[in-house]
Design a protein around this motif. Sequence first.
Motif, PDB file in Angstrom:
ATOM      1  N   THR A  24       0.952  -1.504  -0.244  1.00 26.45           N
ATOM      2  CA  THR A  24       0.255   0.200  -0.131  1.00 26.45           C
ATOM      3  C   THR A  24       0.464   1.586   0.212  1.00 26.45           C
ATOM      4  O   THR A  24       1.628   1.526   0.733  1.00 26.45           O
ATOM      5  N   CYS A  25       0.411   2.039  -0.539  1.00 28.55           N
ATOM      6  CA  CYS A  25       1.289   3.346  -1.360  1.00 28.55           C
ATOM      7  C   CYS A  25       1.094   4.508  -0.592  1.00 28.55           C
ATOM      8  O   CYS A  25      -0.187   4.888  -1.108  1.00 28.55           O
ATOM      9  N   ALA A  26       0.613   3.590   1.238  1.00 28.30           N
ATOM     10  CA  ALA A  26       0.226   5.605   1.908  1.00 28.30           C
ATOM     11  C   ALA A  26       1.643   5.788   2.587  1.00 28.30           C
ATOM     12  O   ALA A  26       1.990   5.644   3.194  1.00 28.30           O
ATOM     13  N   ALA A  27       0.781   7.015   3.038  1.00 29.77           N
ATOM     14  CA  ALA A  27       2.338   8.297   3.576  1.00 29.77           C
ATOM     15  C   ALA A  27       2.331   7.506   5.500  1.00 29.77           C
ATOM     16  O   ALA A  27       1.355   6.766   5.728  1.00 29.77           O
ATOM     17  N   LEU A  28       3.963   7.872   5.817  1.00 27.37           N
ATOM     18  CA  LEU A  28       3.832   6.854   7.100  1.00 27.37           C
ATOM     19  C   LEU A  28       3.047   8.065   8.459  1.00 27.37           C
ATOM     20  O   LEU A  28       3.676   9.330   8.171  1.00 27.37           O
ATOM     21  N   GLY A  29       2.903   7.488   9.339  1.00 28.58           N
ATOM     22  CA  GLY A  29       2.547   8.423  10.304  1.00 28.58           C
ATOM     23  C   GLY A  29       3.487   7.939  11.083  1.00 28.58           C
ATOM     24  O   GLY A  29       4.803   7.927  11.133  1.00 28.58           O
ATOM     25  N   SER A  30       2.703   8.696  13.200  1.00 30.42           N
ATOM     26  CA  SER A  30       3.734   9.177  14.146  1.00 30.42           C
ATOM     27  C   SER A  30       3.624   7.392  14.632  1.00 30.42           C
ATOM     28  O   SER A  30       2.919   6.970  15.051  1.00 30.42           O
TER      29      SER A  30
END
Length: 141
Positions: A24-30
């Motif tokens: 999944t090309c998703a932005a990484l979070g915190s």
Amino acid sequence: MSDRPLWTCPRCGRTFANVNQSHTCAALGSVDAHFDGKDPAVRAAFERVLAVLAPLGPVDVLAERSRIALHTRMSFAAFTPRRHWLDGHLVLARRAEHPLFRKVEVYSARNVLHAFRLTSPADVDDVVEAYAVGRQEHLRH
């Protein structure tokens, strides 16, 4: 360990051992956001995992939407913080027995997922072997 260069997804920038690896090309979070509202022992257990791995070499900590993955050439462990415990799994190149393993799923002879639950830093074990699998060192044998 494989000497083959890692493939970098041109869309999200993540690295993978296999070209065009499904993901999944998703932005990484915190990472911190995963521990909001959780018992301090849950974060302490996760930090203990990172401390055990630190002498072995670099580890990418990927705060994904639903989990925190640990990655070298491939992801070798993942964690889902819960209010009072830390659910997770290790990928080993064999089936292993340990009192903390709640479930073992064999995907192939050298891809065996071991699910566990940690309630304190004292529970941390077997991450060294999983790190070697993440680096694909088992493929040299």
